[in-house]
Scaffold this motif. Structure first.
Motif, PDB file in Angstrom:
ATOM      1  N   SER B 275     -47.693 -23.644  39.570  1.00  0.00           N
ATOM      2  CA  SER B 275     -46.839 -23.172  38.475  1.00  0.00           C
ATOM      3  C   SER B 275     -47.523 -23.376  37.142  1.00  0.00           C
ATOM      4  O   SER B 275     -47.446 -22.545  36.234  1.00  0.00           O
ATOM      5  CB  SER B 275     -45.521 -23.936  38.463  1.00  0.00           C
ATOM      6  N   LEU B 320     -44.928  -8.043  21.332  1.00  0.00           N
ATOM      7  CA  LEU B 320     -45.039  -9.442  21.740  1.00  0.00           C
ATOM      8  C   LEU B 320     -43.794  -9.860  22.509  1.00  0.00           C
ATOM      9  O   LEU B 320     -43.877 -10.530  23.545  1.00  0.00           O
ATOM     10  CB  LEU B 320     -45.154 -10.317  20.488  1.00  0.00           C
ATOM     11  N   ALA B 321     -42.629  -9.473  21.975  1.00  0.00           N
ATOM     12  CA  ALA B 321     -41.374  -9.867  22.612  1.00  0.00           C
ATOM     13  C   ALA B 321     -41.336  -9.339  24.038  1.00  0.00           C
ATOM     14  O   ALA B 321     -40.932 -10.049  24.963  1.00  0.00           O
ATOM     15  CB  ALA B 321     -40.194  -9.336  21.809  1.00  0.00           C
ATOM     16  N   ILE B 324     -44.889 -11.071  26.074  1.00  0.00           N
ATOM     17  CA  ILE B 324     -44.840 -12.525  26.228  1.00  0.00           C
ATOM     18  C   ILE B 324     -43.454 -12.950  26.716  1.00  0.00           C
ATOM     19  O   ILE B 324     -43.316 -13.686  27.694  1.00  0.00           O
ATOM     20  CB  ILE B 324     -45.177 -13.239  24.906  1.00  0.00           C
ATOM     21  N   GLY B 325     -42.421 -12.463  26.025  1.00  0.00           N
ATOM     22  CA  GLY B 325     -41.059 -12.830  26.413  1.00  0.00           C
ATOM     23  C   GLY B 325     -40.784 -12.433  27.853  1.00  0.00           C
ATOM     24  O   GLY B 325     -40.260 -13.217  28.645  1.00  0.00           O
ATOM     25  N   LEU B 328     -42.764 -14.642  30.340  1.00  0.00           N
ATOM     26  CA  LEU B 328     -42.244 -16.015  30.418  1.00  0.00           C
ATOM     27  C   LEU B 328     -40.895 -16.047  31.139  1.00  0.00           C
ATOM     28  O   LEU B 328     -40.585 -16.995  31.864  1.00  0.00           O
ATOM     29  CB  LEU B 328     -42.120 -16.632  29.023  1.00  0.00           C
ATOM     30  N   LEU B 329     -40.132 -14.986  30.946  1.00  0.00           N
ATOM     31  CA  LEU B 329     -38.848 -14.902  31.642  1.00  0.00           C
ATOM     32  C   LEU B 329     -39.082 -14.753  33.147  1.00  0.00           C
ATOM     33  O   LEU B 329     -38.454 -15.439  33.967  1.00  0.00           O
ATOM     34  CB  LEU B 329     -38.047 -13.712  31.104  1.00  0.00           C
ATOM     35  N   TYR B 331     -41.615 -15.765  34.677  1.00  0.00           N
ATOM     36  CA  TYR B 331     -42.109 -17.068  35.116  1.00  0.00           C
ATOM     37  C   TYR B 331     -40.934 -18.006  35.388  1.00  0.00           C
ATOM     38  O   TYR B 331     -40.875 -18.674  36.425  1.00  0.00           O
ATOM     39  CB  TYR B 331     -43.013 -17.658  34.033  1.00  0.00           C
ATOM     40  N   ALA B 332     -39.981 -18.026  34.454  1.00  0.00           N
ATOM     41  CA  ALA B 332     -38.841 -18.926  34.605  1.00  0.00           C
ATOM     42  C   ALA B 332     -38.047 -18.596  35.864  1.00  0.00           C
ATOM     43  O   ALA B 332     -37.514 -19.475  36.526  1.00  0.00           O
ATOM     44  CB  ALA B 332     -37.946 -18.843  33.374  1.00  0.00           C
ATOM     45  N   LEU B 333     -37.986 -17.308  36.190  1.00  0.00           N
ATOM     46  CA  LEU B 333     -37.168 -16.898  37.339  1.00  0.00           C
ATOM     47  C   LEU B 333     -37.912 -17.031  38.666  1.00  0.00           C
ATOM     48  O   LEU B 333     -37.304 -17.304  39.690  1.00  0.00           O
ATOM     49  CB  LEU B 333     -36.714 -15.445  37.156  1.00  0.00           C
ATOM     50  N   ARG B 334     -39.228 -16.826  38.650  1.00  0.00           N
ATOM     51  CA  ARG B 334     -39.943 -16.712  39.916  1.00  0.00           C
ATOM     52  C   ARG B 334     -40.909 -17.850  40.246  1.00  0.00           C
ATOM     53  O   ARG B 334     -41.377 -17.935  41.379  1.00  0.00           O
ATOM     54  CB  ARG B 334     -40.752 -15.399  39.956  1.00  0.00           C
ATOM     55  N   ALA B 335     -41.271 -18.669  39.268  1.00  0.00           N
ATOM     56  CA  ALA B 335     -42.258 -19.707  39.567  1.00  0.00           C
ATOM     57  C   ALA B 335     -41.692 -20.667  40.607  1.00  0.00           C
ATOM     58  O   ALA B 335     -40.505 -20.970  40.597  1.00  0.00           O
ATOM     59  CB  ALA B 335     -42.625 -20.462  38.301  1.00  0.00           C
ATOM     60  N   PRO B 336     -42.539 -21.132  41.519  1.00  0.00           N
ATOM     61  CA  PRO B 336     -42.048 -22.005  42.574  1.00  0.00           C
ATOM     62  C   PRO B 336     -41.656 -23.375  42.015  1.00  0.00           C
ATOM     63  O   PRO B 336     -42.342 -23.919  41.157  1.00  0.00           O
ATOM     64  CB  PRO B 336     -43.250 -22.124  43.519  1.00  0.00           C
ATOM     65  N   VAL B 337     -40.536 -23.889  42.484  1.00  0.00           N
ATOM     66  CA  VAL B 337     -40.114 -25.210  42.031  1.00  0.00           C
ATOM     67  C   VAL B 337     -40.304 -26.262  43.115  1.00  0.00           C
ATOM     68  O   VAL B 337     -40.066 -27.435  42.894  1.00  0.00           O
ATOM     69  CB  VAL B 337     -38.641 -25.230  41.584  1.00  0.00           C
TER      70      VAL B 337
END
Lengths: 182, 671
Positions: B275, B320-321, B324-325, B328-329, B331-337
């Motif tokens: 991640s 940029l929004a 990048i936005g 990052l979104l 990433y927040a939803l799909r990155a493994p935890v």
């Protein structure tokens, strides 16, 4: 790890984006001075080179002059300095320096090294006069006419083009361009 | 001539293809539709070709002095030599953005060519994401920054000339190298997002991203070094780094990119920090985009900012929004935890590389904070300027920390390192470096803390690296023979680290032992500095193609009268723009530069304010960067990247074209 934590970067970016958005309206070169066509604000500050002397707004009268806001911490001031020296020496333009939020010793050393285009420099260490003037940042250059009225404000570096197009019309005796046809 | 309109039209077509590239392969990858996925490569090729045509068109407009084109009229002049007419193409906002788009398309095309071994859906996603970025930039050019706009019917007779600061060899190559770096990070970004989209965050995406990231990083290193070198000889006050917002904008992706290279290694070799590495890849490219925004929106005041235009600023902010936005979104939803079950001890290589990442990211955030702080302060109604003292203080704290972890971590192994091994390896280079820490500064002048610390760090790093090599090749007959047998990726690492050592040495010594003197000199005068005699021989008037100049000739000789150097410094006045430029006279040397620059003419017969410098070890700064870039090139040249490709796609071995056939054969089989 908690998924909530993964949202930290995007939230951080959103805040940053918001700041950019609001600051974009504040474009420095678009700013108009609230002081335009008003007398130069009153002040009493010491002279940069001769700390024993006190300067006030009455020194900014008698002929049109440029008031140039500068500081040793400002790289753009360095970029325009050679041209200011040129204006003062070759065209004999009256330039007053407003040394802004700076150290007295560093500023004096700078003038010795790079040449001194200023009739004198006002030492505004706390930036109070700058605040009264509405200075955004250094460098800025104001045109003050013979009656001590602020006539024009330029934000950013002064060069040949800026002088020719924006500043010289206020100096009819020097540029010749503004002399009435009579 | 209708050419400029043709260029504009090509750009619009390219935008259409970028949109197709952004939509079709991604949908194909989502639906699992082979045909849609395979459209990615032809779309990429056609888009790149069209942008190239558009770029050539603009270059032709410059070479032919077509001043009916507003951008040409604003940035060129008929007196300009042809090579500056070529480089003037990227001398302003619009053209440099077109160069940016061309390089981005070039990277996209390179990915489409060198990805035969990758799974089809991965390629489709990567190219699709790059298509989104391409489409964003192309739309910005077409809508807000077209370089093809005409001034009709009153065509100016001649152009306003290229900014004299840019009329220089360094500035011909600086922007392309820098953009190669900035834009190159888009590939790692695209791989990271593709892995997130595909849900396959394994070691594979890290392995694919590594060579691309390294190449981009090497270009960026060269680009930044070139910019610093240029500032040194062209701005005339002998500095080499100013912590200007625009310089910071290029340093941030470099620092983040350096961290990314190291964390990609961990993710590839050990499957750890997944991640984190994805976030770094997004972060690095985002910083490249942020740099573009800061330079072009006029939100920060800087010496090299482009003409500010809030309208453009808003457009880039919107871009940029989205990029990048959006990423990052995602990433927040799909990155493994899921917590990784692979363990590693506190003495493992993983731990040391983690420290490397923490320090480098801290450095990045330090620069980001220092660059943006004035903006935040202004929002709160205060005027603040963050300058060199803040950055110098932070970096003189972070650099020793980074080097210390490097010199210890270099001996560590993956998973765990025996404490005995570390105890045996660490002290020798550390102790051996101590005498040099004092001896080297003593050759230059009085001892002071910073040069002693800098020399110590540089020599420690050198010795630790040599010891590591000798460990690695202990079975060989000689150190040299063993070194020649090491892998190219290992050689690359060694060069990268030595580059850092050389750079630290240069920075420490030049900062502490530069001597300079400002004197009034007229022809015939002599001045002494550092035991050398500078004699102002004569002043000459010189006329270049588009400038007039005063050229001062100096002769430098030693005490005994032996002549050491001939220098000539210039003060140029560019006729069209009226700008005044300083050309410093420099004699470059491995151990010191002699540097003379002209200040202002003073009253009196040909008298000038003259600034004399002796700058020890200043070349080492750029030599270090060169070593780093060579390191990057060596690492990418490692045969394993090609072996992997061959092993994965046996059908495409030898001939790249065969790859396509292999895929279509497979497909035919399925049908």
């Amino acid at each position: 790890m908690n998924r909530v934590l993964l949202f930290v970067p995007v939230i951080f970016f959103a805040i940053l984006g918001f700041v950019f958005y609001t600051m974009m309206e504040h474009d420095p070169s678009e700013l108009q001075s609230a002081r335009l066509n008003q007398p130069f604000p009153a002040f009493q500050l010491t002279d940069l080179e001769k700390p024993e002397l006190t300067r006030d707004q009455s020194a900014l009268q008698g002929e049109p002059m440029l008031v140039n806001v500068w500081a040793t911490w400002c790289p753009a001031c360095r970029a325009e300095h050679a041209y200011l020296v040129h204006l003062a020496e070759q065209k004999n333009v009256a330039i007053i320096g407003l040394n802004y939020k700076d150290q007295r010793q560093a500023a004096n050393e700078w003038l010795v090294k790079l040449g001194d285009p200023y009739r004198f420099s006002i030492f505004d260490q706390e930036g109070r006069l700058g605040l009264d003037l509405g200075v955004y940042g250094a460098p800025e250059t104001y045109v003050v006419d013979a009656d001590g009225i602020i006539r024009y404000r330029h934000v950013g570096v002064v060069n040949e083009k800026v002088w020719q197009e924006k500043l010289s019309p206020w100096f009819p005796a020097i540029s010749g361009s503004g002399v009435p046809a009579s | 001539m209708i050419l400029p309109e043709f260029g504009h039209f090509a750009l619009i077509l390219a935008f259409g293809l970028a949109i197709l590239l952004a939509v079709v392969p991604l949908i194909g990858a989502w639906l699992g539709d082979r045909l849609w996925m395979q459209m990615a490569r032809p779309f990429t090729g056609l888009m790149t070709l069209l942008i190239l045509l558009s770029f050539i068109t603009l270059t032709l407009a410059f070479l032919k002095d077509d001043f009916s084109v507003a951008y040409v009229a604003g940035h060129s002049n008929s007196l300009l030599p042809w090579y500056y007419k070529m480089s003037a193409v990227w001398g302003g906002h619009e053209g440099s953005l077109l160069l940016w788009a061309l390089i981005l398309a070039g990277w996209t095309f390179a990915v489409s060519r060198f990805s035969k071994a990758l799974p089809e859906d991965m390629v489709a996603r990567v190219l699709g994401i790059l298509g989104i970025v391409n489409a964003g930039f192309l739309s910005f050019i077409i809508i807000k920054s077209s370089p093809f706009e005409r001034i009709l019917p009153n065509i100016p007779p001649d152009g306003a000339d290229l900014n004299p600061l840019l009329q220089d060899f360094g500035l011909i190559v600086h922007p392309p190298l820098l953009y190669m770096g900035y834009v190159g990070f888009s590939v790692a970004f695209a791989f990271a997002l593709a892995a997130l989209l595909g849900g396959k965050l394994d070691a594979a995406w890290a392995r694919w991203s590594r060579p691309w990231t390294t190449v981009a990083w090497a270009f960026l290193t060269l680009g930044i070094a070139l910019g610093s070198w240029w500032a040194y000889y062209e701005l005339g006050w002998g500095g080499w780094w100013f912590w200007d917002p625009v310089e910071n904008a290029s340093l941030m992706p470099w620092l983040a990119g350096t961290a990314l290279m190291h964390s990609l290694a961990v993710t590839e070799k050990r499957g750890l920090f997944k991640s984190w590495t994805v976030l770094l890849a997004i972060f690095t490219f985002s910083l490249s985009l942020l740099g573009t925004f800061l330079v072009r929106s006029g939100i920060l005041t800087s010496v090299h900012a482009f003409a500010s235009d809030p309208d453009r600023g808003f457009y880039i902010l919107a871009l940029l929004a989205v990029t990048i936005g959006g990423s990052l979104l995602l990433y927040a939803l799909r990155a493994p935890v899921v917590k990784s079950r692979i363990g590693f001890s506190e003495r493992s290589r993983e731990t040391f590389l983690l420290m490397n990442n923490i320090i480098l990211v801290t450095a990045t955030l330090t620069v980001l904070g220092g660059t943006l702080f004035p903006l935040f302060a202004e929002m709160a109604g205060k005027e603040v300027s963050v300058g060199a003292p803040y950055f110098d203080a932070m970096f003189s704290f972070l650099t020793p920390l980074l080097v210390a972890f490097l010199c210890v971590g270099i001996f560590s192994h993956w998973k765990d390192t025996r404490p005995g091994l570390l105890k045996r390896q660490i002290p020798v280079p550390l102790i051996a470096a101590i005498p040099f820490a004092f001896l080297i500064p003593m050759t230059q002048g009085d001892l002071a803390f910073m040069p002693v610390l800098g020399s110590f760090l540089a020599v420690w790093l050198l010795f630790a690296t040599i010891r590591d090599i000798s460990q690695k090749v202990s079975g060989r007959r000689s150190l040299w023979a063993g070194w020649m047998k090491t892998r190219r990726s290992y050689k690359g690492m060694v060069f990268g680290h030595l580059g850092l050592a050389v750079m630290i040495m240069g920075a420490a010594l030049v900062s502490a032992y530069t001597i300079e003197k400002d004197v009034r000199m007229a022809p015939g005068d002599e001045a002494t500095l550092g035991g050398l005699v500078y004699r102002f021989e004569r002043l000459a008037h010189y006329e270049g193609p588009n400038f007039i100049s005063d050229r001062a000739y100096f002769v430098v000789s030693s005490d005994s009268g032996r002549q050491i150097a001939d220098l000539h410094a210039e003060k140029r006045r560019y006729v069209v723009s009226g700008s005044i430029m300083t050309e410093a006279g420099i004699q470059a040397g491995f151990f010191r530069d002699l540097y003379v620059s002209l200040g202002e003419p003073l009253p009196g017969q040909d008298a000038w304010a003259v600034r004399l410098h002796i700058k020890p070890f200043v070349r080492w700064l750029w030599l270090g960067a060169l070593l780093m870039a060579i390191g990057g090139a060596l690492a990418v040249a490692d045969p394993r990247y090609r072996q992997k490709a061959r092993a994965k796609a046996p059908a495409s071995a030898g001939d790249a074209e065969a790859g396509n056939t292999a895929v279509s054969v497979q497909e035919g089989g399925q049908a």
